[in-house]
Design a protein around this motif. Structure first.
Motif, short mmCIF file in Angstrom:
data_model
loop_
_atom_site.label_atom_id
_atom_site.label_comp_id
_atom_site.label_asym_id
_atom_site.label_seq_id
_atom_site.Cartn_x
_atom_site.Cartn_y
_atom_site.Cartn_z
N HIS A 207 0.84 -1.20 0.00
CA HIS A 207 0.00 0.00 0.00
C HIS A 207 0.88 1.25 0.00
N ASN A 208 0.24 2.40 -0.26
CA ASN A 208 1.01 3.64 -0.40
C ASN A 208 1.51 4.15 0.95
N ALA A 209 2.41 5.11 0.89
CA ALA A 209 3.10 5.60 2.09
C ALA A 209 2.13 6.21 3.10
N ARG A 210 1.10 6.90 2.61
CA ARG A 210 0.14 7.53 3.52
C ARG A 210 -0.60 6.47 4.35
N THR A 341 -6.55 -0.66 -10.32
CA THR A 341 -6.48 -0.21 -8.92
C THR A 341 -7.82 -0.55 -8.26
N SER A 356 -7.64 2.87 1.15
CA SER A 356 -6.44 2.83 0.31
C SER A 356 -6.84 2.51 -1.11
N ALA A 359 -2.59 5.65 -5.09
CA ALA A 359 -1.81 6.61 -4.32
C ALA A 359 -2.63 7.33 -3.27
#
Length: 764
Positions: A207-210, A341, A356, A359
């Motif tokens: 998953h993305n950084a956030r 996605t 999520s 991005a």
């Protein structure tokens, strides 16, 4: 069940009750194809919806809110539900091998069994860790942990191995629930310590950084000890070892990582990827065999590789159903194009969630409420089942049949003549029976596999013959289990007399159709029956098989007992002062009436079938050993009807305690809903045998007095001095719900022989 005017021409077999297959069942239930039969093979009757499982662990949902009832769904779809586990395939012979039943043939096959934690790859993990799959086993361990936490104060350390979305979500859900349990008990929540091990240096690495930062904050805030870059390479009893040389003592070790394909797939000949998942094309057909499909986590789509996620399994349901439909009709399947996605809503255990998608990442309590709405709406599709519509009335229309098959299909729906013309063909019958191995007895001179017109039996010196017959139509779609129940039901009369079974002659009818389908149905049904007969040392010596609208089976059974009659159990032997015992719970009539109306839970039907498949042989021997004075098996006339049959020839009365009756799970609920067997009205006429029905008719178990039973238990009178020892012995033999349900009274002046009690233990 499908009738003979729509003969079965094609079989679609579904292995596993995953998210894709529940979608297939629902769609075929809404729009079936006459002549096409679905069969679901699955070990568990209730399949969890993965999106709501963490919420169940956290305590936000009840068990039934997060599980799809496969028994009910299969009944809606007109599918056979075989509660078993697939363990192999014969691709050339188009058969599925099962752990506990005969092989199941297919025309089209689909596999949707999810992934399997590869605990065997880490030394000690399979023995000392709890894999999150299969879910039913994890749930049992989770409930045991809950109980242990409640009952035994003290520090508890839980280790979770796996830092992906599943491991993090499960950790937070478990922690939330257990801490709440401790607070409600007035104890310190800090008795608990949670440790999360991940081989990566990041949680939720896909998953993305956030999203990752959001969960790192959650774990830190909640006090979960995060072990980054700590690959677990060995598990001992209560000890986790990492590749870096670190160790951790843990009271519970949960495994949520290193998932792969089931081990049995490696022997099937199907092409697999390096993790053991089945390789499929964009049509969801395997690279190996166009007749075999796979979907969900167990499949790897070579054209569109994606992460293993429940959302893909759900969305593969419609294209899988469409392509199975097209394949069985001889049309080319269409490609499936998954989204690149997808939205993942990941909960934190405390009614908070993180979204999520690519991005994007955002969180909040409102995200959990959104997730809850989506999840409940999904589950509602399988609880509020719509009305179905048939695609066509012509069983052959749309099916690509060879000339020979088409001729058989036409013949199958043509009017059959009676008499010998209704017999199953000799070649079909011989092939089906040749696979059976009935027990061999020395007193059977001519039996099943001899070419003669009748069986020949010897009656040993000093023995008398007991003879009985039973016959009824199938009430479930599994011919193997039906065969077991039918044989048990027929043997019940022999055992209730205190006799041993000697031989059985079968009478069976099977729905018409192509020879291969008739042969398999007959073989499945008789395999189940022969298992039961063999266990009773009862030789199958012959029978008659014909075609009919419905599947049905019965047996004429011979038994032997001592000619002097000293050990004969009869209905007329009850004596005043005896205690009444019942060895099995009642309620099969109302439960299967509810099953036909989609109003029974699958686990209720499972428990009823387990009871019906239990033989009365050992129970009868136990009753004899404890001096039983009279006995009968409880079947179609219901408990009250059979008790009246015993009181009249015995010239006694009886007291029956409604509160003491053992009852199958769900039976009280279904009778309270007014769902009764079609035989119930005839049995209710026996209420005239009740001396005091006033005030008892409102008791929740009163209607069950008249409920007809199939393969029911033994109703017996036992001397009061022996009663409790007899109950204990019966329970030790596996009749776990054996109960004292009443007592025998001297015959009074009233015409009605039965007096009812409504509460309290029976006096002995």
């Amino acid at each position: 069940m499908q009738q003979a005017d729509t003969p079965i021409l094609r079989d679609i077999v579904l292995i596993g009750g995953g998210h894709s297959h529940v979608g297939v069942l629902r769609r075929f239930g809404m729009r079936p194809i006459p002549g096409v039969r679905l069969t679901l093979i699955c070990r568990d009757t209730h399949t969890p919806y993965s999106g709501m499982l963490p919420g169940y662990i956290a305590g936000h949902y009840a068990y039934d809110e997060v599980h799809i009832d496969l028994g009910r769904l299969a009944e809606f779809a007109g599918a056979r539900f075989f509660r078993d586990e697939a363990v192999g395939l014969d691709l050339a012979g188009q058969r599925v091998f099962c752990r506990g039943r005969p092989a199941v043939p297919y025309d089209q096959l689909s596999i949707n069994i999810g992934s399997t934690p590869q605990v065997s790859e880490v030394p000690g993990a399979s023995k000392n860790a709890v894999p999150v799959k299969p879910i039913n086993q994890f749930n049992d361990r989770w409930l045991a942990l809950l109980e242990r936490i409640r009952e035994h104060p003290g520090a508890t350390r839980v280790a979770v191995v796996g830092g992906g979305a599943g491991g993090v979500e499960l950790t937070l859900a478990m922690q939330y629930r257990l801490r709440r349990e401790l607070r409600e008990a007035g104890r310190d929540p800090d008795e608990l310590a949670f440790h999360l091990f991940t081989s990566s240096h990041r949680v939720l690495p896909t998953h993305n950084a956030r999203v990752r930062r959001a969960f790192e904050r959650q774990l830190e805030y909640r006090g979960v000890h995060l072990h980054r870059g700590s690959a677990v390479n060995r598990v001992e009893n209560g000890v986790v070892h990492t590749a870096a040389g670190d160790t951790l003592d843990a009271d519970e070790i949960v495994w949520v990582t290193q998932a792969g394909g089931a081990a049995w797939l490696r022997e099937t000949g199907l092409m697999l990827d390096e993790r053991g998942f089945i390789l499929v094309r964009d049509t969801l057909q395997t690279l190996t065999d166009d007749r075999v499909f796979a979907a969900g986590d167990i499949a790897t789509c070579v054209d569109h590789p994606r992460e293993k996620a429940g959302v893909f399994a759900v969305r593969q349901g419609p294209p899988l159903a469409r392509n199975l439909r097209r394949a069985v009709q001889g049309r080319a399947p269409r490609p499936f194009h998954p989204q690149k996605t997808w939205l993942a809503l990941i909960s934190t255990g405390d009614r908070h969630a993180v979204a999520s998608r690519g991005a994007l990442g955002f969180e909040g309590d409102w995200v959990w409420r959104w997730k809850d709405w989506i999840d409940r709406r999904f589950m509602q599709r399988f609880s509020d089942l719509p009305a179905m519509e048939e695609e066509t009335d012509d069983p052959g229309r749309g099916l690509a049949l060879k000339n020979e098959e088409a001729a058989q299909a036409i013949s199958a729906v043509a009017m059959r003549c009676g008499g010998c013309g209704a017999k199953v063909g000799a070649s079909v019958l011989s092939r089906a029976l040749a696979q059976l191995q009935p027990v061999q007895r020395n007193d059977v001179m001519i039996g099943l596999h001899d070419p003669d017109d009748a069986a020949v039996l010897q009656v040993p010196p000093g023995k008398a013959v007991v003879h009985t017959i039973d016959f009824f139509r199938a009430f479930i779609d599994d011919p193997y289990v039906f065969g077991k129940v039918a044989a048990n039901h027929a043997l019940g009369d022999i055992f209730a007399m205190g006799a041993e079974a000697q031989s059985a002659t079968a009478v069976a009818t099977v729905p018409s159709g192509p020879e291969s389908k008739i042969e398999d149905t007959l073989f499945q049904m008789m395999s189940g029956a022969v298992e039961v007969l063999n266990e009773a040392n009862c030789a199958l010596v012959g029978g008659h098989t014909g075609e009919s609208r419905e599947l049905a089976l019965g047996f004429a059974v011979n038994g032997l007992l001592d000619a002097d009659g000293d050990r004969v159990l009869r209905k007329g032997g009850m004596r005043a002062g005896d205690v009444l015992l019942l060895t099995k719970p009642i309620g099969t009539g109302t439960l299967f009436a509810a099953h036909a109306k989609l109003a029974a839970r699958g686990r209720w039907i499972d428990a009823a079938l387990t009871s019906m498949c239990q033989s009365n042989r050992l129970g009868a021997l136990c009753l004899l050993e404890h001096g039983a004075t009279a006995c009968t098996d409880v079947t179609g006339f219901g408990l009250l009807g059979h008790l009246v049959e015993m009181t009249r020839p015995s010239e006694v009365d009886a007291e029956l305690d409604l509160a003491a009756l053992p009852v199958l799970d769900g039976a009280e609920e279904t009778v309270a809903s007014g769902i009764l067997s079609s035989l119930q009205p005839a049995n209710v006429r026996l209420r005239r045998a009740l001396r005091n029905p006033e005030g008892m008719t409102d008791h929740p178990r009163y209607p069950l007095l008249f409920d007809p039973q199939t393969a029911g238990g033994l109703l017996a009178s036992v001397p009061a001095a022996n009663a409790r020892a007899c109950v204990a012995a019966l329970r030790a033999l596996g009749y776990g719900q054996t109960a004292i349900i009443g007592r025998v009274l001297p015959q009074g002046e009233a015409l009605e022989p039965i007096h009812l009690e409504g509460s309290g233990p029976v006096r002995t």
